[in-house]
Design a protein around this motif. Structure first.
Motif: not given
Length: 148
Positions: A39-40, A42-43, A46-47
């Protein structure tokens, strides 16, 4: 129209670049997700995409178009964004657990699913040759995924 203009105005050119970028995405993500919660990862991804696309819109002067989008377009783009987010989260989890080539091959089963969903909901029909291609993609993806 010169050769370059003809090339950059074809969907095939952009599709090949998309495939190349997707291949690099799998390799870079596999290297980047090592020791990082999916999840990190992916974050962070995304940024980077947010900054990259925002810069592209700024440079090309397309930010003003965002305000003129219809509610229907915005609604479907939001749904697309949610599906993309779900796809990325699942993709990074799979990469964390599996081999990049195997994960990517199953991920590319999206081609098969798009053909089925487009047939059911968009009334898009495939020729016999295209249907054969979809079947071969399925077989190839499964073979790559189960091979060790």
């Amino acid at each position: 129209m010169n050769v370059f203009q003809s090339l950059v105005s074809s969907w095939q050119f952009w599709a090949v670049l998309s495939a190349l970028a997707a291949a690099l995405t799998a390799v870079f993500a596999k290297l980047g997700v090592k020791g990082v919660p999916p999840d990190v990862a992916t974050f962070v991804r995304t940024i980077v995409i947010l900054v990259f696309v925002s810069s592209l819109l700024f440079v090309s002067g397309q930010f003003s178009i965002v305000r003129s989008l219809s509610r229907r377009s915005v609604g479907f783009l939001v749904l697309s964004g949610l599906a993309t987010g779900a796809s990325w989260i699942c993709y990074f989890r799979a990469l964390d657990l599996g081999k990049a080539g195997q994960v990517a091959s199953i991920d590319k089963m999206s081609v098969v699913l798009v053909a089925i969903i487009a047939f059911l909901f968009l009334n898009e029909r495939l020729s016999m040759l295209a249907t054969l291609g979809v079947l071969l993609i399925s077989a190839g993806a499964i073979l790559v995924a189960v091979a060790d």
